[in-house]
Design a protein around this motif. Structure first.
Motif, mmCIF file in Angstrom:
data_model
loop_
_atom_site.group_PDB
_atom_site.id
_atom_site.type_symbol
_atom_site.label_atom_id
_atom_site.label_comp_id
_atom_site.label_asym_id
_atom_site.label_seq_id
_atom_site.Cartn_x
_atom_site.Cartn_y
_atom_site.Cartn_z
ATOM 1 N N ILE A 156 29.902 44.684 36.208
ATOM 2 C CA ILE A 156 30.652 44.004 36.971
ATOM 3 C C ILE A 156 30.854 45.287 38.091
ATOM 4 O O ILE A 156 30.734 44.758 39.517
ATOM 5 C CB ILE A 156 31.803 43.217 36.684
ATOM 6 N N LYS A 157 31.365 46.238 37.686
ATOM 7 C CA LYS A 157 31.872 47.414 38.761
ATOM 8 C C LYS A 157 30.491 47.624 39.514
ATOM 9 O O LYS A 157 30.459 47.903 40.787
ATOM 10 C CB LYS A 157 32.270 48.420 38.144
ATOM 11 N N GLU A 158 29.223 47.829 39.049
ATOM 12 C CA GLU A 158 28.037 48.310 39.393
ATOM 13 C C GLU A 158 27.686 47.168 40.475
ATOM 14 O O GLU A 158 27.179 47.352 41.494
ATOM 15 C CB GLU A 158 27.009 48.610 38.412
ATOM 16 N N ASN A 159 27.527 45.698 40.082
ATOM 17 C CA ASN A 159 27.114 44.669 40.852
ATOM 18 C C ASN A 159 28.028 44.613 42.379
ATOM 19 O O ASN A 159 27.541 44.323 43.498
ATOM 20 C CB ASN A 159 27.505 43.494 40.191
ATOM 21 N N ILE A 160 29.472 44.941 42.079
ATOM 22 C CA ILE A 160 30.146 44.859 43.300
ATOM 23 C C ILE A 160 29.836 46.141 44.201
ATOM 24 O O ILE A 160 29.878 45.716 45.359
ATOM 25 C CB ILE A 160 31.653 44.690 42.737
ATOM 26 N N ASN A 161 29.733 47.178 43.592
ATOM 27 C CA ASN A 161 29.342 48.603 44.371
ATOM 28 C C ASN A 161 28.145 48.155 45.142
ATOM 29 O O ASN A 161 27.834 48.360 46.570
ATOM 30 C CB ASN A 161 29.224 49.561 43.481
ATOM 31 N N LEU A 162 27.256 47.485 44.581
ATOM 32 C CA LEU A 162 25.862 47.289 45.397
ATOM 33 C C LEU A 162 26.003 46.346 46.452
ATOM 34 O O LEU A 162 25.398 46.431 47.484
ATOM 35 C CB LEU A 162 24.656 46.592 44.206
ATOM 36 N N GLU A 163 26.902 45.290 46.158
ATOM 37 C CA GLU A 163 27.148 44.120 47.042
ATOM 38 C C GLU A 163 27.851 44.614 48.307
ATOM 39 O O GLU A 163 27.725 44.479 49.546
ATOM 40 C CB GLU A 163 27.907 43.055 46.555
ATOM 41 N N HIS A 220 33.871 36.163 43.734
ATOM 42 C CA HIS A 220 33.068 36.524 42.640
ATOM 43 C C HIS A 220 33.713 35.873 41.155
ATOM 44 O O HIS A 220 35.023 35.937 41.131
ATOM 45 C CB HIS A 220 33.380 38.011 42.536
ATOM 46 N N GLU A 221 32.786 35.330 40.503
ATOM 47 C CA GLU A 221 33.146 34.649 39.479
ATOM 48 C C GLU A 221 33.704 35.512 38.300
ATOM 49 O O GLU A 221 34.657 35.164 37.564
ATOM 50 C CB GLU A 221 31.842 33.984 38.617
ATOM 51 N N GLU A 222 33.562 36.902 38.437
ATOM 52 C CA GLU A 222 33.964 37.731 37.109
ATOM 53 C C GLU A 222 35.151 38.377 37.609
ATOM 54 O O GLU A 222 35.503 39.632 36.945
ATOM 55 C CB GLU A 222 32.779 38.489 36.817
ATOM 56 N N VAL A 223 35.804 38.304 38.778
ATOM 57 C CA VAL A 223 36.714 38.890 39.276
ATOM 58 C C VAL A 223 38.064 38.073 38.939
ATOM 59 O O VAL A 223 38.043 37.073 39.613
ATOM 60 C CB VAL A 223 36.846 39.407 40.635
ATOM 61 N N ASP A 224 39.189 38.759 38.735
ATOM 62 C CA ASP A 224 40.341 37.776 38.542
ATOM 63 C C ASP A 224 40.935 37.641 39.940
ATOM 64 O O ASP A 224 41.341 38.446 40.601
ATOM 65 C CB ASP A 224 41.375 38.544 37.729
ATOM 66 N N PRO A 225 41.231 36.336 40.262
ATOM 67 C CA PRO A 225 41.536 35.921 41.665
ATOM 68 C C PRO A 225 43.280 36.369 41.967
ATOM 69 O O PRO A 225 43.465 36.231 43.043
ATOM 70 C CB PRO A 225 41.285 34.573 41.777
ATOM 71 N N ASP A 226 44.043 36.808 40.980
ATOM 72 C CA ASP A 226 45.441 36.849 41.020
ATOM 73 C C ASP A 226 45.842 37.998 41.959
ATOM 74 O O ASP A 226 46.638 37.831 42.859
ATOM 75 C CB ASP A 226 46.071 36.699 39.720
ATOM 76 N N VAL A 227 45.338 38.957 41.865
ATOM 77 C CA VAL A 227 45.387 40.328 42.568
ATOM 78 C C VAL A 227 44.221 40.762 43.351
ATOM 79 O O VAL A 227 43.402 41.615 42.413
ATOM 80 C CB VAL A 227 46.269 41.367 41.558
ATOM 81 N N ILE A 228 43.978 40.600 44.477
ATOM 82 C CA ILE A 228 42.845 41.399 45.109
ATOM 83 C C ILE A 228 43.437 42.084 46.349
ATOM 84 O O ILE A 228 43.857 41.293 47.441
ATOM 85 C CB ILE A 228 41.696 40.252 45.254
ATOM 86 N N MET A 229 43.278 43.047 46.536
ATOM 87 C CA MET A 229 43.551 44.121 47.789
ATOM 88 C C MET A 229 42.718 44.873 48.481
ATOM 89 O O MET A 229 41.957 45.621 47.599
ATOM 90 C CB MET A 229 45.114 44.940 47.459
#
Length: 371
Positions: free
Chosen positions: A326-333, A287-296
Motif C-alpha cells: 500500500i505504501k508503494e502504491n501511494i508513493n507512486l500516486e 484510497h480504499e486501504e487507508v483508514d479515514p479516521d486520521v489523515i493529515m
C-alpha cells in the motif's frame, strides 16, 4: 521373611497341586479377558453415556484414567491369583508394598493425564477469566500441576517403602536460605514468567519488540521465553529480563501508521504547492486501504533546502507485506501528482554567493613605461 514363615511357605508349595496353579492362572486369564472387554465395549459405552450428562468432568476423568485402568485389571488379576494360592503371597511385606506402590503410580498417571493442556479444568478456567486460546497461561499451569503430581507420587511411594520424608523436608527447611541465595536468578525468572502470563502483555504468536529483542513469541517456560526473530533464529530471553523491559506488541495494532515528510524545491509557486497538498489529501481520503479516521497532509515548514509537506495516515491492514504494498502504491500516486503539477522533489543543496570587492584606482597600479 523369618524362618517360620519360610517354612510355612515351603510346606504350602509342597502341598500345592497342579490344579491350584491352573485355577490361579485361570483367574488371571479371566481378568485379562475382562480387560479387553472393558477396553473395547464397556469403557466406550460408559464414555458415550457420560457425554450426555450436563457436565463434562466425568468424561474427562474417564479419558484421563483410560490407560491406567487397562493396566489396573492386569494388576488386580495377578493379585487375586496370588490370593487364591495356598500360601497367601499378598501377606508378604514386599508384595504388599509393591502393589500399593503400583496403585499409587496408576492414580498419579491418571492425574498426570488429567492435568494436560486439553483438560476441562483449564478450559473452564480460560472461559471464566477470558483467556485467549493462544494464551500461554494454560500450558504454564499444566506444567506446574504435572510437576506437582510427579513429585507427590515420588514422595508417597518413597514413604510406602519406609523412607523418611520428614528428614527430607527438614533438610529443605535448613537449606532453604542457601538455596534461595544460590537460585536468585532462577526464582526471578520463574516469577517473571508468572507476571508475563498473568498480565498478558503478549500471547503466543504475537510480534513484539523490546530493547533487547524483536520477533514472534513461540513459547514460554519456567525460566525463559523463546522468540523467533525475523532472521529466522530463536532467541531465548530470561523471563526476569523480559518482565522488566518495556514491551511493544505490534500484533495489537488495529491499523498501521505511515508518516513522512515530502520536500519540494523553493522554486515551487504557492498555487502549485497548495494544489499538491489538496490532491495528496484527496488521494489518501479516497484510497480504499487507508483508514479515514486520521489523515493529515499539510505544508509544515521551511527547511534549509526544501518546502516540507507533512503526511500522517494509517493503513487498514497491519500485515507487514500488505503495508509495504500500500505504501508503494501511494508513493507512486504522489509521484504522479508531482509530475502532473511540474513540482520537483528537493534534494539537500546549498547556494553560495560570492561578493566581488571594488578596489580604488592607484597610479602605482599602472603598467610600467606609461607616462
Amino acid at each position: 521373611m523369618d524362618m517360620e514363615r519360610w517354612d510355612a511357605f515351603v510346606r504350602s508349595v509342597q502341598r500345592m497341586e497342579w490344579n491350584d496353579y491352573a485355577i490361579a492362572f485361570a483367574i488371571f486369564l479371566i481378568f485379562l479377558l475382562f480387560r479387553k472387554l472393558f477396553t473395547r465395549y464397556i469403557f466406550k459405552m460408559v464414555v458415550k453415556m457420560s457425554r450426555k450428562t450436563p457436565t463434562e468432568v466425568f468424561t474427562n476423568v474417564l479419558l484421563a484414567f483410560e490407560a491406567p485402568l487397562r493396566l489396573f485389571w492386569v494388576v488386580l488379576g495377578t493379585y487375586l491369583a496370588l490370593v487364591y494360592l495356598p500360601f497367601n503371597w499378598t501377606t508378604v511385606e514386599f508384595v504388599k508394598h509393591l502393589y500399593r506402590s503400583i496403585i499409587i503410580i496408576l492414580i498419579g498417571w491418571g492425574l498426570y493425564n488429567y492435568t494436560s493442556t486439553q483438560s476441562m479444568v483449564f478450559v473452564r478456567m480460560a472461559r471464566k477469566v477470558d483467556i485467549d486460546e493462544d494464551s500461554m497461561l494454560v500450558p504454564f499451569l499444566s506444567k506446574i500441576l504435572r510437576f506437582t503430581v510427579v513429585a507427590l507420587v515420588i514422595v508417597v511411594v518413597a514413604g510406602e517403602w519406609g523412607y523418611s520424608i520428614s528428614g527430607f523436608v527438614a533438610g529443605l527447611g535448613l537449606g532453604g536460605l542457601a538455596f534461595a541465595l544460590a537460585a536468585q536468578d532462577t526464582i526471578g525468572n520463574f516469577f517473571g514468567g508468572v507476571i508475563i502470563i498473568t498480565e498478558k502483555p503478549f500471547s503466543k504468536g504475537d510480534w513484539i519488540k523490546t530493547p533487547s529483542v524483536e520477533g514472534t513469541v513461540e513459547d514460554i517456560t519456567f525460566r525463559s521465553t523463546q522468540i523467533r526473530t525475523f532472521e529466522d533464529s530463536v532467541i531465548t530471553v530470561p523471563n526476569s529480563t523480559l518482565a522488566n523491559e518495556p514491551i511493544t506488541n505490534w500484533s495489537q495494532m488495529n491499523k498501521r501508521r505511515i508518516t513522512f515528510s515530502l520536500g519540494v524545491t523553493y522554486s515551487t509557486p504557492r498555487e502549485k504547492l497548495e494544489r499538491c497538498v489538496r490532491r495528496i489529501d484527496a488521494l489518501l481520503r479516497s484510497h480504499e486501504e487507508v483508514d479515514p479516521d486520521v489523515i493529515m497532509v499539510h505544508f509544515s515548514e521551511f527547511n534549509d533546502s526544501s518546502l516540507e509537506i507533512f503526511l500522517y495516515f494509517f493503513t487498514k491492514t497491519t500485515v507487514w507485506a500488505e503495508w509495504y504494498r500500500i505504501k508503494e502504491n501511494i508513493n507512486l500516486e504522489i509521484l504522479k501528482i508531482l509530475e502532473e503539477e511540474n513540482v520537483h522533489v528537493a534534494f539537500p543543496s546549498r547556494t553560495v554567493y560570492f561578493e566581488k570587492e571594488e578596489r580604488p584606482f592607484d597610479l602605482e597600479d599602472e603598467p610600467a613605461g606609461k607616462e
